[in-house]
Design a protein around this motif. Sequence first.
Motif, PDB file in Angstrom:
ATOM      1  N   SER A 134       0.940  -1.096   0.273  1.00 41.56           N
ATOM      2  CA  SER A 134       0.342  -0.097   0.076  1.00 41.56           C
ATOM      3  C   SER A 134       0.674   1.377   0.109  1.00 41.56           C
ATOM      4  CB  SER A 134      -0.703  -0.561   1.168  1.00 41.56           C
ATOM      5  OG  SER A 134      -1.795   1.087   0.987  1.00 41.56           O
ATOM      6  N   GLN A 135       1.676   1.329   0.277  1.00 43.71           N
ATOM      7  CA  GLN A 135       2.686   2.435   1.142  1.00 43.71           C
ATOM      8  C   GLN A 135       4.103   2.760  -0.170  1.00 43.71           C
ATOM      9  OE1 GLN A 135       5.940   2.429   3.842  1.00 43.71           O
ATOM     10  NE2 GLN A 135       6.840   4.011   3.660  1.00 43.71           N
ATOM     11  N   VAL A 136       4.163   1.271  -1.432  1.00 47.92           N
ATOM     12  CA  VAL A 136       4.730   1.345  -2.997  1.00 47.92           C
ATOM     13  C   VAL A 136       3.538   2.299  -3.487  1.00 47.92           C
ATOM     14  CG1 VAL A 136       5.438   0.100  -4.469  1.00 47.92           C
ATOM     15  CG2 VAL A 136       6.515  -0.453  -2.051  1.00 47.92           C
ATOM     16  N   VAL A 137       2.784   1.802  -3.368  1.00 45.83           N
ATOM     17  CA  VAL A 137       1.622   1.558  -4.638  1.00 45.83           C
ATOM     18  C   VAL A 137       1.114   3.424  -3.761  1.00 45.83           C
ATOM     19  CG1 VAL A 137      -1.130   2.060  -5.688  1.00 45.83           C
ATOM     20  CG2 VAL A 137       0.315  -0.168  -4.488  1.00 45.83           C
ATOM     21  N   GLN A 138       1.195   4.304  -2.602  1.00 44.99           N
ATOM     22  CA  GLN A 138       0.827   5.862  -3.008  1.00 44.99           C
ATOM     23  C   GLN A 138       2.256   6.790  -3.244  1.00 44.99           C
ATOM     24  OE1 GLN A 138      -0.578   6.145   1.289  1.00 44.99           O
ATOM     25  NE2 GLN A 138      -1.474   4.678   1.220  1.00 44.99           N
ATOM     26  N   GLU A 139       2.525   5.893  -3.209  1.00 52.21           N
ATOM     27  CA  GLU A 139       4.111   6.729  -3.209  1.00 52.21           C
ATOM     28  C   GLU A 139       4.134   7.065  -5.218  1.00 52.21           C
ATOM     29  OE1 GLU A 139       7.416   4.857  -1.652  1.00 52.21           O
ATOM     30  OE2 GLU A 139       7.202   5.618   0.030  1.00 52.21           O
TER      31      GLU A 139
END
Length: 80
Positions: free
Chosen positions: A31-36
């Motif tokens: 989720s963090q990778v996608v948000q970044e």
Amino acid sequence: PAYNKPMEISFAPELEAKLNRIASETGKGASQVVQELVSSYLDHDQWFRQEVEKGLASLDSGKSVSHEEVRRQMERILGS
């Protein structure tokens, strides 16, 4: 009020596998990778649109560079 409602996104299996690999390698959650990635894309998109607007405004004000001048500048930059 802040928007914190989760969003569900479906990925093709091969894309999900790549995302999970990147998340694992970076020690981040998927989720963090996608948000970044989305944030970076949106920032770049905004910058690009602003640069296009600047270019169009320059053309509207009569500022332009000939094809030959662009070629000369590129040759200087590339050392050709």
